[in-house]
Design a protein around this motif. Structure first.
Motif, PDB file in Angstrom:
ATOM      1  N   THR A   1      27.204  27.079  32.545  1.00 61.03           N
ATOM      2  CA  THR A   1      25.786  27.308  32.824  1.00 61.03           C
ATOM      3  C   THR A   1      25.106  27.923  31.611  1.00 61.03           C
ATOM      4  O   THR A   1      25.659  28.815  30.971  1.00 61.03           O
ATOM      5  CB  THR A   1      25.590  28.187  34.078  1.00 61.03           C
ATOM      6  N   ASN A   2      23.916  27.406  31.290  1.00 61.58           N
ATOM      7  CA  ASN A   2      23.181  27.948  30.146  1.00 61.58           C
ATOM      8  C   ASN A   2      21.759  28.374  30.498  1.00 61.58           C
ATOM      9  O   ASN A   2      21.026  28.868  29.648  1.00 61.58           O
ATOM     10  CB  ASN A   2      23.167  26.934  28.992  1.00 61.58           C
ATOM     11  N   ALA A   3      21.358  28.167  31.735  1.00 63.36           N
ATOM     12  CA  ALA A   3      19.999  28.545  32.144  1.00 63.36           C
ATOM     13  C   ALA A   3      20.015  28.931  33.619  1.00 63.36           C
ATOM     14  O   ALA A   3      20.876  28.460  34.372  1.00 63.36           O
ATOM     15  CB  ALA A   3      19.050  27.373  31.936  1.00 63.36           C
ATOM     16  N   ALA A   4      19.109  29.790  33.980  1.00 60.06           N
ATOM     17  CA  ALA A   4      19.061  30.207  35.390  1.00 60.06           C
ATOM     18  C   ALA A   4      17.614  30.419  35.814  1.00 60.06           C
ATOM     19  O   ALA A   4      16.800  30.957  35.047  1.00 60.06           O
ATOM     20  CB  ALA A   4      19.853  31.496  35.585  1.00 60.06           C
ATOM     21  N   LEU A   5      17.334  29.982  36.999  1.00 60.84           N
ATOM     22  CA  LEU A   5      16.030  30.253  37.596  1.00 60.84           C
ATOM     23  C   LEU A   5      16.272  31.361  38.612  1.00 60.84           C
ATOM     24  O   LEU A   5      17.135  31.226  39.485  1.00 60.84           O
ATOM     25  CB  LEU A   5      15.537  28.992  38.296  1.00 60.84           C
ATOM     26  N   VAL A   6      15.548  32.459  38.469  1.00 61.09           N
ATOM     27  CA  VAL A   6      15.743  33.582  39.397  1.00 61.09           C
ATOM     28  C   VAL A   6      14.560  33.608  40.366  1.00 61.09           C
ATOM     29  O   VAL A   6      13.398  33.623  39.942  1.00 61.09           O
ATOM     30  CB  VAL A   6      15.873  34.916  38.629  1.00 61.09           C
ATOM     31  N   ASN A   7      14.869  33.563  41.644  1.00 62.86           N
ATOM     32  CA  ASN A   7      13.831  33.558  42.672  1.00 62.86           C
ATOM     33  C   ASN A   7      13.747  34.916  43.333  1.00 62.86           C
ATOM     34  O   ASN A   7      14.772  35.561  43.575  1.00 62.86           O
ATOM     35  CB  ASN A   7      14.168  32.532  43.759  1.00 62.86           C
TER      36      ASN A   7
ATOM     37  N   HIS B   1       9.928  38.332  48.642  1.00 60.66           N
ATOM     38  CA  HIS B   1       9.605  39.678  49.118  1.00 60.66           C
ATOM     39  C   HIS B   1       9.114  39.605  50.563  1.00 60.66           C
ATOM     40  O   HIS B   1       8.054  39.056  50.833  1.00 60.66           O
ATOM     41  CB  HIS B   1       8.552  40.310  48.204  1.00 60.66           C
ATOM     42  N   GLY B   2       9.901  40.131  51.458  1.00 66.70           N
ATOM     43  CA  GLY B   2       9.505  40.109  52.875  1.00 66.70           C
ATOM     44  C   GLY B   2       9.923  38.808  53.539  1.00 66.70           C
ATOM     45  O   GLY B   2      10.256  37.828  52.875  1.00 66.70           O
ATOM     46  N   PRO B   3       9.888  38.816  54.885  1.00 68.91           N
ATOM     47  CA  PRO B   3      10.448  37.683  55.637  1.00 68.91           C
ATOM     48  C   PRO B   3       9.675  36.379  55.493  1.00 68.91           C
ATOM     49  O   PRO B   3      10.231  35.303  55.692  1.00 68.91           O
ATOM     50  CB  PRO B   3      10.380  38.173  57.092  1.00 68.91           C
ATOM     51  N   LYS B   4       8.413  36.463  55.132  1.00 67.90           N
ATOM     52  CA  LYS B   4       7.595  35.230  55.093  1.00 67.90           C
ATOM     53  C   LYS B   4       7.775  34.463  53.790  1.00 67.90           C
ATOM     54  O   LYS B   4       7.490  33.274  53.726  1.00 67.90           O
ATOM     55  CB  LYS B   4       6.111  35.573  55.262  1.00 67.90           C
ATOM     56  N   GLU B   5       8.189  35.144  52.739  1.00 68.35           N
ATOM     57  CA  GLU B   5       8.337  34.426  51.466  1.00 68.35           C
ATOM     58  C   GLU B   5       9.521  33.472  51.572  1.00 68.35           C
ATOM     59  O   GLU B   5      10.566  33.819  52.149  1.00 68.35           O
ATOM     60  CB  GLU B   5       8.472  35.398  50.293  1.00 68.35           C
TER      61      GLU B   5
ATOM     62  N   LEU C   1      21.369  38.123  46.296  1.00 66.06           N
ATOM     63  CA  LEU C   1      21.447  39.586  46.232  1.00 66.06           C
ATOM     64  C   LEU C   1      20.342  40.182  47.097  1.00 66.06           C
ATOM     65  O   LEU C   1      19.248  39.627  47.193  1.00 66.06           O
ATOM     66  CB  LEU C   1      21.251  40.057  44.784  1.00 66.06           C
ATOM     67  N   GLY C   2      20.643  41.313  47.705  1.00 67.74           N
ATOM     68  CA  GLY C   2      19.625  41.987  48.526  1.00 67.74           C
ATOM     69  C   GLY C   2      19.646  41.463  49.943  1.00 67.74           C
ATOM     70  O   GLY C   2      20.714  41.181  50.513  1.00 67.74           O
TER      71      GLY C   2
ATOM     72  N   GLY D   1      15.291  46.828  49.751  1.00 62.57           N
ATOM     73  CA  GLY D   1      14.287  46.890  50.833  1.00 62.57           C
ATOM     74  C   GLY D   1      14.185  45.536  51.503  1.00 62.57           C
ATOM     75  O   GLY D   1      15.172  45.024  52.021  1.00 62.57           O
ATOM     76  N   GLU D   2      12.977  44.953  51.447  1.00 64.51           N
ATOM     77  CA  GLU D   2      12.761  43.654  52.118  1.00 64.51           C
ATOM     78  C   GLU D   2      12.966  42.462  51.177  1.00 64.51           C
ATOM     79  O   GLU D   2      12.627  41.332  51.523  1.00 64.51           O
ATOM     80  CB  GLU D   2      11.319  43.582  52.611  1.00 64.51           C
ATOM     81  N   THR D   3      13.460  42.735  49.983  1.00 65.43           N
ATOM     82  CA  THR D   3      13.466  41.676  48.963  1.00 65.43           C
ATOM     83  C   THR D   3      14.828  41.006  48.831  1.00 65.43           C
ATOM     84  O   THR D   3      15.861  41.648  48.908  1.00 65.43           O
ATOM     85  CB  THR D   3      13.045  42.267  47.595  1.00 65.43           C
ATOM     86  N   ARG D   4      14.773  39.693  48.624  1.00 64.09           N
ATOM     87  CA  ARG D   4      15.986  38.950  48.260  1.00 64.09           C
ATOM     88  C   ARG D   4      15.801  38.403  46.850  1.00 64.09           C
ATOM     89  O   ARG D   4      14.720  37.905  46.504  1.00 64.09           O
ATOM     90  CB  ARG D   4      16.216  37.781  49.209  1.00 64.09           C
ATOM     91  N   ILE D   5      16.852  38.531  46.062  1.00 66.60           N
ATOM     92  CA  ILE D   5      16.874  37.933  44.720  1.00 66.60           C
ATOM     93  C   ILE D   5      17.929  36.832  44.748  1.00 66.60           C
ATOM     94  O   ILE D   5      19.006  37.017  45.309  1.00 66.60           O
ATOM     95  CB  ILE D   5      17.259  38.987  43.652  1.00 66.60           C
TER      96      ILE D   5
END
Ligand SMILES: O=C(O)CCC(=O)C(=O)O
Ligand SMILES: [Fe+2]
Length: 457
Positions: free
Chosen positions: A266-272, A275-279, A302-303, A369-373
């Motif tokens: 892997t040479n690139a990553a998109l990080v999403n 924040h919160g349940p609706k995202e 993560l999260g 908290g409410e965030t997923r990464i």
């Protein structure tokens, strides 16, 4: 871009695909853990075979293991095929065996057991499986429960906990500076995906940076790149090792058409960031323009735990109005806890769609908290770098000669040995300021067996 959340299936409708045995309520992981505690010196494969031979009964399996060695389940009679193996290479579905049913409810011990599955030779399901009916969602909470017919693999408790924590902290910090979501065109309207993301490069040398300036999002917006954080770099080799091992297990002997002979790197990553349940992110396949055919993509969560849903693509899917796709079978929901790795195998982007489902409530995570990464690790091919891929003849003002997107032809009956078909297509139909049609430029794409482009003029 997302479909409304499906209600959980009521307990009374829990599907049971196998006849009840004395302890079918437990998951395979739990049973193995119990058996391991009774027979700590026995290998996991032997324990598993004992379970299989005893219809999933822990007590019967334990008894059989205590008997003299000639009767042990792994002592195979001569000239008979080996019993059920954990490894079920595609396209052969796992045989029906009356061991366990999958469940639509959350196993209470899922988190504690998860590390056990890391020791198994393959986290692919050994469970007989019937796809969900149209309109239904089948939920999976553990790696072993996911049927081998779905081209994804889940590994839980993936990183050492301290690395998972530092990675989460670094990316929560980075994500505060992610750009706001940009609109794109979908079915005659401009929509935004309700989450934010950032683009990271593993090796931001000058050359990679100059390519990076030209990498476009699916809205044809240049992706501003940043270097991997220290913990991202540390995690990368573990991800590569896991992905390469998973590919070898799934395709023993020979890699399918389209994969490079080299190990996946892997040479690139998109990080999403959600924040919160609706995202969420709506149904899609990943852009394969820079990845090429049969791309393998690994996502580290993560999260907060969220649902990653997958469904088979249908003929004409791209043309269907969102939410009104003609389904033949239902969806699968794979629950992704903190520190889990989901590997999307070759064929996933060609034959399946995925989304992160919006929900009404999430369980708070102590740090996030409410965030997923989510980090989606990708392998960008040098041979498909920006600048070499074909351009369309689009006359959208100021965007003349747009790089085209690579798209796969939907194939309902994939064969790992048979080349898939791909084409280059004008991308401007998806641009927020386009008229929703683009120039329609189309060109068949050609690739070698290793997935390298063949440029024919
Ligand atoms: O957040 C996820 O698990 C999936 C993200 C995704 O589908 C993507 O980045 O393309
Ligand atoms: Fe995706």
């Amino acid at each position: 871009m997302s479909t409304p959340p499906s209600p959980p299936i009521p307990t009374s409708k829990k599907r049971r695909l196998s006849p009840p045995s004395d302890d079918t309520e437990e998951t395979t992981d739990t049973k193995l853990a119990l058996l391991l505690s009774l027979h700590p010196k026995t290998s996991l494969e032997t324990l598993l075979e004992a379970l299989l031979s005893n219809n999933g009964s822990v007590s019967a399996a334990s008894n059989s293991l205590s008997e003299p060695s000639t009767k042990k389940p792994n002592a195979q009679p001569k000239n008979q095929p080996r019993k059920q193996s954990l490894i079920s290479p595609l396209p052969t579905p796992p045989p029906r065996i009356p061991l366990l049913s999958f469940s639509t409810s959350r196993p209470s011990t899922a988190r504690q057991q998860s590390s056990l599955t890391r020791f198994l030779s393959s986290p692919t399901s050994i469970i007989s499986h019937r796809p969900p009916a149209k309109g239904q969602t089948q939920h999976f909470f553990t790696p072993l429960s996911i049927p081998a017919t779905i081209p994804v693999e889940l590994q839980t408790s993936f990183l050492p906990p301290s690395l998972a924590s530092s990675l989460l902290s670094e990316l929560l910090q980075e994500s505060t500076t992610f750009p706001p979501p940009t609109p794109f065109r979908l079915f005659d309207r401009n929509v935004v995906s309700p989450h934010t993301c950032g683009f990271f490069l593993r090796d931001p040398t000058n050359e990679a940076r100059s390519h990076a300036k030209a990498y476009l999002s699916y809205q044809a917006i240049p992706l501003a790149s940043r270097p991997y954080t220290p913990s991202m770099l540390r995690a990368t080799e573990m991800v590569e090792e896991a992905v390469n091992a998973a590919i070898s297990r799934r395709f023993p002997g020979k890699k399918p058409w389209g994969l490079t002979k080299e190990p996946w790197r892997t040479n690139a990553a998109l990080v999403n960031r959600y924040h919160g349940p609706k995202e969420a992110v709506g149904w899609h396949t990943d852009e394969v323009t820079y990845l090429g055919p049969m791309a393998v993509i690994a996502g580290l969560s993560l999260g907060v735990e969220r649902e990653f849903r997958v469904r088979r693509m249908m003929p004409g899917d791209g043309k269907s109005v969102e939410g009104k796709v003609e389904e033949k079978e239902g969806q699968y929901s794979i629950h992704l806890p903190h520190n889990s790795l989901i590997i999307m195998h070759p064929g996933m982007q060609e034959g399946w769609k995925h989304c992160v489902h919006p929900t009404t409530k999430v369980d708070m995570h102590p740090t996030a908290g409410e965030t997923r990464i989510n980090i989606t690790y990708r392998c960008y091919r040098e041979s498909l770098r920006p600048g070499v891929t074909p351009k369309c003849g689009c006359l959208v003002e100021g965007k003349c000669k747009l790089p085209m997107s690579l798209r796969a032809v939907f194939d309902p009956e994939p064969d790992p040995d048979v080349p898939r078909r791909y084409f280059w297509n004008c991308n401007s139909a998806y641009l927020a300021d386009g008229d929703g049609t683009g120039c329609g430029y189309f060109k068949w794409a050609q690739f070698t067996e290793d997935g390298e482009p063949i440029w024919v003029t």
